[in-house]
Design an enzyme around this catalytic site. Structure first.
Site, short mmCIF file in Angstrom:
data_model
loop_
_atom_site.label_atom_id
_atom_site.label_comp_id
_atom_site.label_asym_id
_atom_site.label_seq_id
_atom_site.Cartn_x
_atom_site.Cartn_y
_atom_site.Cartn_z
CB CYS A 12 -0.88 -0.01 1.24
SG CYS A 12 0.08 0.07 2.75
CG HIS A 40 4.07 -7.66 9.83
ND1 HIS A 40 2.90 -7.10 10.22
CD2 HIS A 40 4.87 -7.67 10.92
CE1 HIS A 40 2.99 -6.77 11.49
NE2 HIS A 40 4.16 -7.10 11.94
CG HIS A 75 3.03 -1.16 11.96
ND1 HIS A 75 1.93 -1.42 11.21
CD2 HIS A 75 3.75 -2.30 11.96
CE1 HIS A 75 2.00 -2.65 10.77
NE2 HIS A 75 3.10 -3.22 11.19
CB CYS A 97 1.16 5.20 7.25
SG CYS A 97 -0.12 5.56 6.06
CG HIS A 125 -1.39 -4.69 14.99
ND1 HIS A 125 -0.84 -3.52 14.54
CD2 HIS A 125 -1.38 -5.55 13.95
CE1 HIS A 125 -0.51 -3.67 13.26
NE2 HIS A 125 -0.83 -4.90 12.89
CD GLU A 127 -2.60 1.10 12.77
OE1 GLU A 127 -2.47 0.30 11.81
OE2 GLU A 127 -3.62 1.82 12.93
CB CYS A 193 -6.22 2.71 5.82
SG CYS A 193 -5.44 2.88 4.24
CG ASN A 223 -2.45 -6.65 5.35
OD1 ASN A 223 -2.55 -6.93 4.16
ND2 ASN A 223 -1.29 -6.35 5.89
#
Ligand code: F3S
Length: 282
Positions: A12, A40, A75, A97, A125, A127, A193, A223
């Site tokens: 992305c 990752h 992240h 990001c 996680h 993030e 997002c 993801n």
């Protein structure tokens, strides 16, 4: 055999930006550290390690560094990590990001106003850990219906709800709905997002029409796991691979159309390798 590859497969915007940043910094010939693996994807991380990039796993490790550049991955990280980098006199290159950075700003300013921060996402996680670290007061991470139903805070306190960027849109709405019925004064900032949503809906529609589906991505990539889950529901012959080496296609003769998608941390060259392999061998 025909192949249909998702246009949204692979890096992305935020991940591409972070990976490019690392390569740009390597060019400068300095000692490079990334705070956590830059993405990752084991292949990419291995390649960077060969170029001398060192991964820092914990804030304490910064105490041992005397010089170098620390790159923050897409992240994002908690505020105390920036403080520590500055304190140690290290250079910080921030590849967080911008969509994640927006959440940090919201959480910081809302918590400073005294509002309760609720993060809809997966606790633990990276993030989410980073987002938590921008609140000046204790945050609450909610992932399930049950957790949302059990949530309690003082009725006089305002609640600000944000989301992990990769959280499922429908589930987010469902959880927000539960909060709305509790009588709190809530403000909701939908920080999901669209790249994730677009990738998931494209994967779903391809998986529906193909005979077999291949999902490519790192095994720690949440993801990619989600993509696999979505595709498996639509297509019986769905495979999860990290690289071409894991691909052990045991397809029935009737398979005519194969779909391919990939998580946000999968480099293009791996997608192309898998694509070419399927094209040549079937
Ligand atoms: Fe950023 Fe969205 Fe990717 S938040 S890191 S562009 S999935």
């Amino acid at each position: 055999m025909e192949i249909k590859t998702a246009t949204s497969a692979g890096f992305c915007f935020g991940v591409k930006r972070a990976v490019d940043t690392v390569y740009e910094q390597i060019e400068k010939g300095k000692k490079i550290y990334t705070y956590g693996p830059i993405i990752h994807n084991e292949e990419v991380v291995k390649e960077l390690a060969q170029k001398g990039v060192i991964v820092i796993e914990k804030i304490e490790e910064l105490d041992d560094l005397l010089e170098g550049t620390v790159i923050i991955r897409s992240h994002g990280v908690a505020k105390n990590v920036y403080d520590k980098i500055r304190e140690r006199g290290l250079e910080c290159v921030d590849a967080t990001c911008p969509f994640v950075m927006r959440i940090h700003r919201v959480v910081e300013s809302e918590s400073l106003k005294g509002n309760k921060i609720v993060i809809i996402g997966n606790d633990g996680h990276p993030e989410v850990e980073g987002i938590k670290g921008w609140s000046v007061s204790k945050t609450e991470v909610i992932e399930s219906v049950e957790e949302a139903q059990n949530f309690e805070c003082e009725i006089a306190q305002k609640v600000c709800i944000v989301s992990q960027t990769t959280f499922n849109h429908n589930k987010f709405q469902e959880l927000v709905e539960i909060f709305s019925k509790k009588g709190y004064d809530i403000s909701v900032v939908n920080t999901i997002c669209s790249a994730t949503e677009e990738r998931q809906s494209e994967a779903k529609s391809i998986a529906k029409e193909v005979d077999s589906m291949i999902v490519i991505g790192g095994k720690h990539s949440s993801n990619t796991r989600k993509l696999f889950e979505i595709c498996s529901k639509e297509c019986e012959y769905t495979y999860y691979v990290q690289t071409l080496e894991d691909l052990n296609l045991d397809l029935p003769k009737s398979v005519k159309l194969v779909g391919i998608t990939a998580g946000a941390s999968t480099p293009n060259n791996i997608i192309e390798e898998v694509q070419n392999y399927v094209r040549i061998n079937f």
